[in-house]
Design a protein around this motif. Structure first.
Motif, PDB file in Angstrom:
ATOM      1  N   ILE A 105       0.837  -1.202   0.000  1.00  0.00           N
ATOM      2  CA  ILE A 105       0.000   0.000   0.000  1.00  0.00           C
ATOM      3  C   ILE A 105       0.874   1.254   0.000  1.00  0.00           C
ATOM      4  O   ILE A 105       0.588   2.222  -0.723  1.00  0.00           O
ATOM      5  CB  ILE A 105      -0.992  -0.034   1.181  1.00  0.00           C
ATOM      6  N   SER A 120     -10.026   2.481   2.853  1.00  0.00           N
ATOM      7  CA  SER A 120      -9.809   2.714   1.413  1.00  0.00           C
ATOM      8  C   SER A 120     -10.051   4.167   1.054  1.00  0.00           C
ATOM      9  O   SER A 120      -9.278   4.766   0.294  1.00  0.00           O
ATOM     10  CB  SER A 120     -10.744   1.820   0.591  1.00  0.00           C
ATOM     11  N   GLU A 161     -13.638  -0.327   4.041  1.00  0.00           N
ATOM     12  CA  GLU A 161     -14.207   0.734   3.194  1.00  0.00           C
ATOM     13  C   GLU A 161     -13.712   2.110   3.635  1.00  0.00           C
ATOM     14  O   GLU A 161     -13.257   2.909   2.815  1.00  0.00           O
ATOM     15  CB  GLU A 161     -15.735   0.694   3.229  1.00  0.00           C
ATOM     16  N   PHE A 187      -7.513  -0.556  -3.409  1.00  0.00           N
ATOM     17  CA  PHE A 187      -7.083  -0.470  -2.014  1.00  0.00           C
ATOM     18  C   PHE A 187      -7.883  -1.443  -1.143  1.00  0.00           C
ATOM     19  O   PHE A 187      -7.319  -2.126  -0.288  1.00  0.00           O
ATOM     20  CB  PHE A 187      -7.248   0.951  -1.474  1.00  0.00           C
ATOM     21  N   ALA A 188      -9.189  -1.508  -1.348  1.00  0.00           N
ATOM     22  CA  ALA A 188     -10.034  -2.390  -0.537  1.00  0.00           C
ATOM     23  C   ALA A 188      -9.616  -3.848  -0.690  1.00  0.00           C
ATOM     24  O   ALA A 188      -9.544  -4.589   0.307  1.00  0.00           O
ATOM     25  CB  ALA A 188     -11.505  -2.202  -0.906  1.00  0.00           C
ATOM     26  N   LEU A 214     -10.396   2.961  -5.142  1.00  0.00           N
ATOM     27  CA  LEU A 214     -10.991   2.466  -3.890  1.00  0.00           C
ATOM     28  C   LEU A 214     -11.056   0.940  -3.882  1.00  0.00           C
ATOM     29  O   LEU A 214     -10.719   0.304  -2.877  1.00  0.00           O
ATOM     30  CB  LEU A 214     -12.401   3.043  -3.698  1.00  0.00           C
TER      31      LEU A 214
END
Length: 191
Positions: free
Chosen positions: A84, A156, A153, A133-134, A130
């Protein structure tokens, strides 16, 4: 019968991205675009329709390339927070080369929510980021690298906001180490 384009469309769009990233949509003159792209006015209109259509194609291409860089970082075989962090820091641009600025963030600042087509492109890009990342956060939770109580959520959304802020900070002069420390501080809150 129309003449075929006498230029490399991909290369021309890549050059247009740099002009739009430097100046924004409104301030990028057609002359600036033609000079950078190395094409004539007739070629611009024949291939793209007009400056607006060129901008939309450039924004679409930029967003796709940015997402691909992030996904490659997220999919690398490393712990979730390292992946990340890499995704947050890839392709931020810099103040030393204004043409590397984020076309997506720039278009949000310039247009706000006033243009439905720009909104649609930016909304699609935001949803894709999003989701990327999620997915990586969920994998981190599943692997025991992140706490099971993590709100994937919300995390993200925080990461998307952080990435946008890092892009602005890079354009404003923050160096790589400052950006990395900022990202790590935020990521520490996920662990």
């Amino acid at each position: 019968m129309a003449r075929p384009a006498e230029f490399d469309r991909d290369e021309a769009v890549a050059k247009a991205i740099r002009v739009f990233a430097r100046h924004g949509y409104e301030a990028a003159s057609t002359s600036d675009l033609l000079e950078s792209m190395g094409i004539g006015r007739q070629s611009l209109y024949g291939a793209f329709g007009d400056k607006r259509r060129l901008f939309l194609e450039a924004l679409r291409r930029y967003s796709g390339g940015s997402l691909a860089q992030m996904q490659a970082a997220l999919e690398a075989n490393r712990p979730a927070l390292e992946a990340i962090e890499a995704a947050l820091l890839v392709g931020l641009g810099s103040c030393d080369d204004l043409e590397t600025g984020c076309l997506g963030v720039g278009s949000i600042v310039e247009f706000s929510r006033s243009d439905p087509e720009v909104n649609a492109l930016n909304d699609d890009a935001g949803r894709a980021v999003l989701a990327a990342f999620a997915d990586r956060l969920a994998e981190g939770v599943q692997a025991g690298e992140l706490p099971p109580s993590l709100d994937v959520e919300a995390a993200s959304r925080m990461l998307l906001t952080l990435r946008s802020g890092l892009k602005v900070a890079a354009r404003g002069g923050s160096d790589t180490e400052e950006l990395r420390r900022t990202a790590r501080l935020a990521l520490g809150g996920l662990a």
